[in-house]
Design an enzyme around this catalytic site. Structure first.
Site, PDB file in Angstrom:
ATOM      1  N   GLY A   1     -28.436   7.913 -41.350  1.00 25.09           N
ATOM      2  CA  GLY A   1     -27.772   9.140 -41.772  1.00 25.09           C
ATOM      3  C   GLY A   1     -26.786   8.872 -42.892  1.00 25.09           C
TER       4      GLY A   1
ATOM      5  N   ALA B   1     -18.552  -0.214 -55.406  1.00 27.95           N
ATOM      6  CA  ALA B   1     -17.803  -1.461 -55.231  1.00 27.95           C
ATOM      7  C   ALA B   1     -18.733  -2.673 -55.190  1.00 27.95           C
ATOM      8  CB  ALA B   1     -16.968  -1.386 -53.951  1.00 27.95           C
TER       9      ALA B   1
ATOM     10  N   ARG C   1     -35.634   7.450 -43.001  1.00 32.67           N
ATOM     11  CA  ARG C   1     -36.022   6.692 -41.814  1.00 32.67           C
ATOM     12  C   ARG C   1     -37.327   5.963 -42.114  1.00 32.67           C
ATOM     13  NH1 ARG C   1     -31.273   7.389 -38.860  1.00 32.67           N
ATOM     14  NH2 ARG C   1     -30.674   9.583 -38.962  1.00 32.67           N
TER      15      ARG C   1
ATOM     16  N   GLY D   1     -25.554   2.367 -40.114  1.00 32.14           N
ATOM     17  CA  GLY D   1     -25.118   2.215 -38.735  1.00 32.14           C
ATOM     18  C   GLY D   1     -25.795   1.063 -38.026  1.00 32.14           C
ATOM     19  N   ASP D   2     -25.746   1.082 -36.696  1.00 30.89           N
ATOM     20  CA  ASP D   2     -26.264  -0.058 -35.946  1.00 30.89           C
ATOM     21  C   ASP D   2     -27.761  -0.263 -36.135  1.00 30.89           C
ATOM     22  OD1 ASP D   2     -26.924   2.223 -34.538  1.00 30.89           O
ATOM     23  OD2 ASP D   2     -25.909   1.643 -32.687  1.00 30.89           O
TER      24      ASP D   2
ATOM     25  N   THR E   1     -21.176   5.368 -41.153  1.00 32.48           N
ATOM     26  CA  THR E   1     -21.648   6.401 -40.241  1.00 32.48           C
ATOM     27  C   THR E   1     -20.490   7.315 -39.866  1.00 32.48           C
ATOM     28  OG1 THR E   1     -22.447   6.840 -37.979  1.00 32.48           O
ATOM     29  CG2 THR E   1     -21.387   4.713 -38.356  1.00 32.48           C
ATOM     30  N   ILE E   2     -20.741   8.610 -39.822  1.00 31.16           N
ATOM     31  CA  ILE E   2     -19.674   9.540 -39.452  1.00 31.16           C
ATOM     32  C   ILE E   2     -19.347   9.464 -37.969  1.00 31.16           C
ATOM     33  CG2 ILE E   2     -20.312  11.132 -41.311  1.00 31.16           C
ATOM     34  CD1 ILE E   2     -21.458  13.007 -39.115  1.00 31.16           C
ATOM     35  N   ASP E   3     -20.176   8.774 -37.180  1.00 34.97           N
ATOM     36  CA  ASP E   3     -20.048   8.826 -35.721  1.00 34.97           C
ATOM     37  C   ASP E   3     -18.971   7.898 -35.143  1.00 34.97           C
ATOM     38  OD1 ASP E   3     -22.224  10.558 -35.823  1.00 34.97           O
ATOM     39  OD2 ASP E   3     -23.668   8.931 -35.549  1.00 34.97           O
TER      40      ASP E   3
ATOM     41  N   ASP F   1     -19.255   4.953 -34.121  1.00 39.58           N
ATOM     42  CA  ASP F   1     -19.815   4.392 -32.881  1.00 39.58           C
ATOM     43  C   ASP F   1     -20.211   2.923 -32.989  1.00 39.58           C
ATOM     44  OD1 ASP F   1     -21.933   4.810 -34.614  1.00 39.58           O
ATOM     45  OD2 ASP F   1     -23.238   5.743 -33.122  1.00 39.58           O
TER      46      ASP F   1
ATOM     47  N   ARG G   1     -23.887  12.101 -32.531  1.00 45.40           N
ATOM     48  CA  ARG G   1     -25.001  11.466 -31.823  1.00 45.40           C
ATOM     49  C   ARG G   1     -24.630  11.287 -30.362  1.00 45.40           C
ATOM     50  NH1 ARG G   1     -27.948   5.948 -33.796  1.00 45.40           N
ATOM     51  NH2 ARG G   1     -25.858   5.213 -33.348  1.00 45.40           N
TER      52      ARG G   1
ATOM     53  N   ALA H   1      -7.880  22.381 -28.987  1.00 42.89           N
ATOM     54  CA  ALA H   1      -8.908  22.972 -28.125  1.00 42.89           C
ATOM     55  C   ALA H   1      -8.460  22.971 -26.666  1.00 42.89           C
ATOM     56  CB  ALA H   1     -10.214  22.196 -28.266  1.00 42.89           C
TER      57      ALA H   1
ATOM     58  N   LYS I   1      -3.831  34.388 -22.531  1.00 41.91           N
ATOM     59  CA  LYS I   1      -4.420  33.711 -23.686  1.00 41.91           C
ATOM     60  C   LYS I   1      -5.585  34.542 -24.228  1.00 41.91           C
ATOM     61  CE  LYS I   1      -4.536  29.164 -25.398  1.00 41.91           C
ATOM     62  NZ  LYS I   1      -4.147  27.777 -25.111  1.00 41.91           N
TER      63      LYS I   1
ATOM     64  N   HIS J   1      -7.864  33.673 -26.590  1.00 47.77           N
ATOM     65  CA  HIS J   1      -9.048  32.952 -27.063  1.00 47.77           C
ATOM     66  C   HIS J   1      -9.208  31.685 -26.218  1.00 47.77           C
ATOM     67  CE1 HIS J   1      -5.818  30.871 -29.313  1.00 47.77           C
ATOM     68  NE2 HIS J   1      -6.532  29.814 -28.988  1.00 47.77           N
TER      69      HIS J   1
ATOM     70  N   HIS K   1     -25.006  19.775 -40.136  1.00 43.80           N
ATOM     71  CA  HIS K   1     -24.943  18.788 -41.204  1.00 43.80           C
ATOM     72  C   HIS K   1     -23.884  19.060 -42.259  1.00 43.80           C
ATOM     73  CE1 HIS K   1     -28.682  17.548 -39.330  1.00 43.80           C
ATOM     74  NE2 HIS K   1     -28.536  16.401 -39.966  1.00 43.80           N
TER      75      HIS K   1
ATOM     76  N   ARG L   1     -21.731  16.097 -42.681  1.00 41.62           N
ATOM     77  CA  ARG L   1     -22.175  14.919 -43.432  1.00 41.62           C
ATOM     78  C   ARG L   1     -21.865  15.025 -44.923  1.00 41.62           C
ATOM     79  NH1 ARG L   1     -24.793  11.217 -40.709  1.00 41.62           N
ATOM     80  NH2 ARG L   1     -26.137  11.721 -38.938  1.00 41.62           N
TER      81      ARG L   1
END
Length: 324
Positions: free
Chosen positions: A15, A26, A76, A106-107, A129-131, A133, A175, A190, A218, A220, A254, A257
């Site tokens: 991703g 760089a 992929r 990522g991994d 990766t944005i995750d 993880d 993910r 939240a 409340k 909301h 997305h 991303r």
């Protein structure tokens, strides 16, 4: 003595993540400054197998640091997961004179780098990766931009949710990891945060919380739901039926991303890109660049892939207290 690296290849895989272009820039400029040639591999490992390889020069990476996505493209590749595909990839690297490779991803991307390194191509991984993880690093390229994008979107949903006195379930990416959900849940105030690492599927507890908050005035109720849990639309229908409170699901998708990377993503990506080239110039291989304990470091790729990562118990506890 390790053979001197003469040509460094760079690819982005898996991703896309904001800040990948800063890392590419760089890698190219640091390699050229060290007297190395640089070749860009388009569309990840699939592009490698298709020999979509281009020469890269300093001017070619001008004006990309502020752009989202990846100028090299990503895809992929089922073929590259096979032993035959991996051998073909290593042979193509040798054919094009690529004796060092920087893999940004990522991994799953790191496993590909690991296979190529085992076949004699010096390879270094950069966590993109944005995750968030990847266990060996406290930071992954793209995470900061993604959470800021999601945070701003959630603020907007809260505005309309309050106007209509609704419950809103907002699904964020990640993910199988809950880091985006946790950070946005705390940052957006939240009432409930659902994380794959902690959620016990007790939907009745959510229903009770909504009803109790409504009794206390409340207007909301925001539920941040991680992608790893999903099913936000059906969850919304069940909650509305049980509470009588209009409930809408919003899946951010997305949008998280894309976009121009934040200063943090540009900075971390730039340092990590240069660090990866320095490792190759020092004759290193099978390493993953990381940011850990406030420093840029590197780990053996086998060690990095074997590490496990979990949500901070204290941060999760804080999220529960602040959401009450």
């Amino acid at each position: 003595m390790a053979k001197e690296i003469k040509t460094i290849g760079v690819l982005t895989s898996g991703g896309d993540a904001p800040g990948m272009n800063a890392a590419i820039r760089a890698v190219v400029r640091t390699a050229l400054a060290n007297g190395k040639k640089v070749k860009g591999i388009l569309k990840g490992y699939q592009g490698l197998l298709n020999e979509e390889i281009v020469e890269m020069e300093k001017s070619g990476v001008s004006n990309i640091i502020q752009k989202g996505g990846t100028v090299l493209g990503t895809a992929r590749s089922i073929e590259f997961t096979t032993e035959e595909g991996q051998k073909k990839g290593a042979d193509i690297c040798r054919k094009h004179g690529i004796d060092g490779l920087v893999v940004i991803g990522g991994d799953g991307s790191f496993r590909g780098a690991q296979k190529l390194a085992n076949l004699g191509i010096n390879a270094i991984g950069i966590p993109g990766t944005i995750d968030l993880d990847i266990a060996c690093t406290d930071y992954t390229i793209g995470f900061d931009t993604a959470i800021n994008t999601a945070m701003e979107a959630i603020d907007k949903v809260r505005d309309t949710s309050t106007s209509h006195e609704r419950c809103s379930i907002i699904e964020v990416m990640g993910r199988h990891a809950g880091y985006i959900a946790l950070w946005c849940g705390i940052a957006n105030g939240a009432e409930d945060i659902l994380l794959p690492e902690r959620y016990d599927n007790d939907e009745q507890a959510l229903i009770n919380n909504i009803i109790d908050n409504r009794k206390h005035g409340k207007k909301h109720h925001i539920i941040i739901n991680a992608e790893g849990i999903g099913h936000s639309e059906s969850m919304a229908r069940r909650i509305e039926a049980a509470t009588g409170v209009e409930t809408r699901a919003t899946i951010l998708g997305h949008i998280q991303r894309g976009g121009s990377p934040t200063c943090k993503d540009r900075m971390y990506a730039s340092i990590m890109g240069s660090y990866a080239v320095d490792l190759l110039c020092a004759g290193k291989s099978k390493r993953v660049v990381a940011y850990a304990g406030g420093k840029y470091v590197d780990f053996d790729i086998n060690e990095a892939l074997a590490m496990k990562k979990d949500i901070s118990e204290y941060q999760f506890k804080v999220s529960q207290i602040l959401g009450k």
